[in-house]
Motif scaffolding. Structure first.
Motif, PDB file in Angstrom:
ATOM      1  N   LEU A 188      12.397  42.794  52.272  1.00  0.00           N
ATOM      2  CA  LEU A 188      12.093  41.401  51.979  1.00  0.00           C
ATOM      3  C   LEU A 188      10.767  41.313  51.243  1.00  0.00           C
ATOM      4  N   ASN A 189      10.693  40.400  50.273  1.00  0.00           N
ATOM      5  CA  ASN A 189       9.508  40.200  49.435  1.00  0.00           C
ATOM      6  C   ASN A 189       9.198  41.449  48.604  1.00  0.00           C
ATOM      7  N   MET A 190      10.216  41.875  47.859  1.00  0.00           N
ATOM      8  CA  MET A 190       9.991  42.957  46.907  1.00  0.00           C
ATOM      9  C   MET A 190       9.156  42.452  45.750  1.00  0.00           C
ATOM     10  N   SER A 191       8.354  43.321  45.166  1.00  0.00           N
ATOM     11  CA  SER A 191       7.503  42.964  44.043  1.00  0.00           C
ATOM     12  C   SER A 191       8.284  43.064  42.740  1.00  0.00           C
ATOM     13  N   VAL A 192       7.707  42.496  41.679  1.00  0.00           N
ATOM     14  CA  VAL A 192       8.298  42.635  40.348  1.00  0.00           C
ATOM     15  C   VAL A 192       8.409  44.111  39.990  1.00  0.00           C
ATOM     16  N   GLU A 193       7.388  44.869  40.326  1.00  0.00           N
ATOM     17  CA  GLU A 193       7.395  46.303  40.014  1.00  0.00           C
ATOM     18  C   GLU A 193       8.533  47.022  40.731  1.00  0.00           C
ATOM     19  N   ASP A 194       8.804  46.631  41.978  1.00  0.00           N
ATOM     20  CA  ASP A 194       9.921  47.233  42.714  1.00  0.00           C
ATOM     21  C   ASP A 194      11.238  47.015  41.967  1.00  0.00           C
ATOM     22  N   LEU A 195      11.437  45.789  41.485  1.00  0.00           N
ATOM     23  CA  LEU A 195      12.691  45.451  40.804  1.00  0.00           C
ATOM     24  C   LEU A 195      12.783  46.131  39.441  1.00  0.00           C
ATOM     25  N   ILE A 196      11.661  46.228  38.742  1.00  0.00           N
ATOM     26  CA  ILE A 196      11.667  46.942  37.470  1.00  0.00           C
ATOM     27  C   ILE A 196      12.020  48.414  37.692  1.00  0.00           C
ATOM     28  N   ASP A 197      11.491  48.995  38.758  1.00  0.00           N
ATOM     29  CA  ASP A 197      11.817  50.383  39.070  1.00  0.00           C
ATOM     30  C   ASP A 197      13.311  50.551  39.349  1.00  0.00           C
ATOM     31  N   ILE A 198      13.898  49.601  40.095  1.00  0.00           N
ATOM     32  CA  ILE A 198      15.332  49.675  40.381  1.00  0.00           C
ATOM     33  C   ILE A 198      16.130  49.574  39.080  1.00  0.00           C
ATOM     34  N   ALA A 199      15.731  48.620  38.214  1.00  0.00           N
ATOM     35  CA  ALA A 199      16.439  48.444  36.942  1.00  0.00           C
ATOM     36  C   ALA A 199      16.360  49.720  36.108  1.00  0.00           C
ATOM     37  N   LYS A 200      15.175  50.322  36.038  1.00  0.00           N
ATOM     38  CA  LYS A 200      15.026  51.548  35.241  1.00  0.00           C
ATOM     39  C   LYS A 200      15.839  52.693  35.832  1.00  0.00           C
ATOM     40  N   SER A 201      15.954  52.739  37.162  1.00  0.00           N
ATOM     41  CA  SER A 201      16.755  53.793  37.793  1.00  0.00           C
ATOM     42  C   SER A 201      18.230  53.663  37.450  1.00  0.00           C
ATOM     43  N   LEU A 202      18.632  52.455  37.039  1.00  0.00           N
ATOM     44  CA  LEU A 202      20.020  52.221  36.628  1.00  0.00           C
ATOM     45  C   LEU A 202      20.210  52.424  35.133  1.00  0.00           C
ATOM     46  N   GLY A 203      19.179  52.921  34.457  1.00  0.00           N
ATOM     47  CA  GLY A 203      19.276  53.213  33.038  1.00  0.00           C
ATOM     48  C   GLY A 203      18.967  52.048  32.127  1.00  0.00           C
ATOM     49  N   VAL A 204      18.254  51.048  32.633  1.00  0.00           N
ATOM     50  CA  VAL A 204      17.938  49.848  31.854  1.00  0.00           C
ATOM     51  C   VAL A 204      16.525  49.955  31.286  1.00  0.00           C
ATOM     52  N   THR A 205      16.361  49.527  30.039  1.00  0.00           N
ATOM     53  CA  THR A 205      15.057  49.473  29.385  1.00  0.00           C
ATOM     54  C   THR A 205      14.568  48.031  29.349  1.00  0.00           C
ATOM     55  N   ILE A 206      13.280  47.813  29.617  1.00  0.00           N
ATOM     56  CA  ILE A 206      12.693  46.474  29.644  1.00  0.00           C
ATOM     57  C   ILE A 206      11.850  46.253  28.386  1.00  0.00           C
ATOM     58  N   ARG A 207      12.064  45.129  27.714  1.00  0.00           N
ATOM     59  CA  ARG A 207      11.253  44.720  26.563  1.00  0.00           C
ATOM     60  C   ARG A 207      10.808  43.266  26.784  1.00  0.00           C
ATOM     61  N   TRP A 208       9.682  42.892  26.157  1.00  0.00           N
ATOM     62  CA  TRP A 208       9.165  41.532  26.283  1.00  0.00           C
ATOM     63  C   TRP A 208       9.241  40.810  24.947  1.00  0.00           C
ATOM     64  N   ILE A 209       9.586  39.508  24.977  1.00  0.00           N
ATOM     65  CA  ILE A 209       9.690  38.682  23.778  1.00  0.00           C
ATOM     66  C   ILE A 209       9.015  37.338  24.046  1.00  0.00           C
ATOM     67  N   GLN A 210       8.871  36.537  22.998  1.00  0.00           N
ATOM     68  CA  GLN A 210       8.342  35.183  23.149  1.00  0.00           C
ATOM     69  C   GLN A 210       9.415  34.174  22.736  1.00  0.00           C
ATOM     70  N   ARG A 211       9.671  33.209  23.612  1.00  0.00           N
ATOM     71  CA  ARG A 211      10.596  32.117  23.318  1.00  0.00           C
ATOM     72  C   ARG A 211       9.986  30.834  23.861  1.00  0.00           C
ATOM     73  N   THR A 212      10.070  29.750  23.117  1.00  0.00           N
ATOM     74  CA  THR A 212       9.519  28.469  23.550  1.00  0.00           C
ATOM     75  C   THR A 212      10.651  27.511  23.901  1.00  0.00           C
ATOM     76  N   PRO A 213      10.391  26.522  24.761  1.00  0.00           N
ATOM     77  CA  PRO A 213      11.441  25.551  25.126  1.00  0.00           C
ATOM     78  C   PRO A 213      11.938  24.773  23.914  1.00  0.00           C
ATOM     79  N   GLN A 214      13.233  24.455  23.912  1.00  0.00           N
ATOM     80  CA  GLN A 214      13.863  23.684  22.859  1.00  0.00           C
ATOM     81  C   GLN A 214      14.438  22.390  23.436  1.00  0.00           C
ATOM     82  N   ASP A 215      14.390  21.311  22.632  1.00  0.00           N
ATOM     83  CA  ASP A 215      15.031  20.063  23.039  1.00  0.00           C
ATOM     84  C   ASP A 215      16.537  20.188  22.827  1.00  0.00           C
ATOM     85  N   VAL A 216      17.309  19.844  23.846  1.00  0.00           N
ATOM     86  CA  VAL A 216      18.765  19.947  23.768  1.00  0.00           C
ATOM     87  C   VAL A 216      19.377  18.673  24.329  1.00  0.00           C
TER      88      VAL A 216
END
Length: 510
Positions: free
Chosen positions: A164-192
């Motif tokens: 319980l209360n896993m950190s962001v780093e814990d989840l990133i580690d799990i994702a990477k162990s499953l063969g996933v690569t993490i990248r960061w982007i910038q997106r701003t809110p849009q009116d819809v």
């Protein structure tokens, strides 16, 4: 007309009536067949023949029907169409949750072939998209099971090890162990503008690019609980579906019902691939909640904190995840949950206690009852959370509900209201109380006071006992405020005078 001829032309409901009688008497088909054999072995149906009768594939002879009727102490004519008792052909779902079902009878009109033709036509005429209908099917399945999906719970526990209360780093580690690569982007809110014409803001929080890259919006760094949720959803897709049909985009905002692929157009056509994709998305979302709030430790945390919404801070999750998981892990099954965006928009709905919707999430409603807690907090946002005791007619009887609501601002800048609540009637009955009588008494007091009133001391005492047994603090807080009469639609306002000034819509005084 003789009984033998009636069986030929008036047996449309016969199989369903037999099946429902059998189930309501807790008999298996083997039990019923054996009971019939004891009465008359010559005309008793075999198990296989009884199965065909119940499915409308065979019509029993007069003598066979007489034997079955003796088992249930019914007149044989009761099983024919001329005895139109709705409860006899409506499935008995007990207290398993959801809105009452309808009888799919006569069965030949509700056959797979006919439904395959009629449902797309119905969606086209009603303006409901195939995506919306898929979500409606999933919600009905979710409510019927009262949020119990043990296979998904186990899959999440194997990955998260019940932490319980896993950190962001814990989840990133799990994702990477499953063969996933993490990248960061910038997106701003849009009116819809959504399908109801409601304007709002929407932002892409993350998206997946095959074969194995997750792109996370930089804004998530300021919203770690949402970041945890997005990562958990992608982990769920990887674990449950091996990245097959992995959702391309996760959105924040109110434009769509649930979080849909932003590139998906709102087609009326309903196809099995869309339904499968919607189901996989639901499974991954449920997995995410189970990964972030594993059942046993989260239930223990809730018990120690009286189911306060603020427990989300100790669990390290968003209030929405915390409240949705309450409906799953609580030993009390009769919950509902709303995630409301703006006027007339429900983004997420769960009604394991069968509470009617306060307004539609597939169509705009012009006369919503303004006494629901979610409405008041949408129109007049408040800090913190608030509890409310409500009296609402469901079917032919009044029910007492208690809910806890809180305003939130999502990362797109939209005001939303989260609401978790329970039906108190089953809890009252479990303690030997007369829930309907208590609800009628409370409704009478409220109506006489214009629609809301302080709860009488005797009722408050009884409900305080219920609150302590359930260990839900906000029920006691709700008892300290006024109880309110609410309705599912303004056209059926039970208040006197009616909130809508139409005396025709006012029901009789209790």
């Amino acid at each position: 007309m003789s009984l033998s001829k009636s069986l030929v032309r008036q047996s449309h409901f016969l199989g369903t009536k037999i099946r429902n009688l059998r189930k309501r008497n807790h008999l298996t088909m083997e039990d019923l067949s054996a009971r019939c054999i004891r009465i008359d072995p010559d005309y008793a149906p075999s198990v296989s023949y009884l199965s065909m009768i119940e499915r409308g594939k065979r019509v029993p002879s007069v003598d066979m029907l007489s034997v079955i009727a003796q088992v249930f102490q019914k007149d044989p004519a009761w099983f024919l169409d001329d005895e139109p008792e709705q409860e006899a052909i409506t499935p008995d779902k007990g207290r398993r949750g959801g809105i009452s079902g309808m009888a799919l009878e006569p069965s030949f009109l509700f056959s797979n072939d006919i439904l395959q033709i009629a449902i797309p036509e119905m969606l086209s005429q009603a303006g409901i998209t195939g995506r919306q209908f898929a979500h409606l099917l999933i919600r009905a399945h979710q409510e019927s099971n009262q949020n119990h999906f043990p296979d998904l719970e186990r899959a999440a526990e194997e990955v998260g090890l019940k932490r319980l209360n896993m950190s962001v780093e814990d989840l990133i580690d799990i994702a990477k162990s499953l063969g996933v690569t993490i990248r960061w982007i910038q997106r701003t809110p849009q009116d819809v503008v959504d399908e109801l014409g409601v304007s709002s803001k929407q932002v892409i929080s993350s998206f997946f690019e095959p074969p194995s890259t997750i792109y996370l919006n930089e804004v998530l760094k300021d919203y770690p609980t949402r970041l945890k949720y997005d990562l958990s959803v992608y982990i769920g897709h990887c674990v449950l579906h091996n990245r097959d049909s992995l959702k391309n985009v996760l959105l924040v905002g109110s434009a769509n019902t649930w979080e849909d692929n932003i590139h998906q157009s709102a087609h009326v056509e309903l196809n099995s691939q869309d339904i499968l994709q919607a189901w996989r998305d639901f499974e991954s979302s449920f997995f995410a909640g189970a990964l972030l709030c594993p059942k046993v430790p989260y239930r223990q945390l809730l018990d120690r904190n009286g189911y306060e919404i603020s427990v989300h801070q100790k669990a390290g999750v968003s209030p929405s995840v915390a409240m949705r998981r309450m409906t799953v892990v609580s030993p009390y099954p009769h919950w509902h949950y709303f995630d409301a965006y703006g006027q007339n928009k429900l983004k997420a709905v769960y009604r394991g206690n069968g509470i009617p919707l306060p307004w539609g999430n597939m169509r705009q409603v012009n006369d919503p009852c303004q006494h629901w807690a979610v409405f008041r907090r949408l129109s007049e946002p408040q800090s913190g959370s608030s509890a409310q005791i409500s009296i609402l007619h469901v079917g032919d009887e009044p029910r007492i509900y208690c809910c806890e609501s809180a305003n939130m601002m999502d990362l797109a800048g939209n005001n939303r209201v989260l609401c978790a609540g329970i039906d108190l009637n089953p809890a009252i009955e479990a303690q030997g109380g007369d829930a309907v009588s208590m609800a009628e008494q409370l409704k009478k007091v409220c109506v006489q006071s214009g629609g809301s009133a302080q709860i009488p001391l005797t009722i408050r005492k009884d409900l305080t006992t219920i609150a302590k047994i359930l260990n839900i603090n906000w029920i006691e807080r709700g008892l300290n405020g006024p109880a309110r009469v609410i309705c599912a639609r303004g056209a059926a306002c039970p208040r006197e005078p009616s909130c809508y000034g139409d005396p025709i819509s006012v029901v009789e005084k209790p």
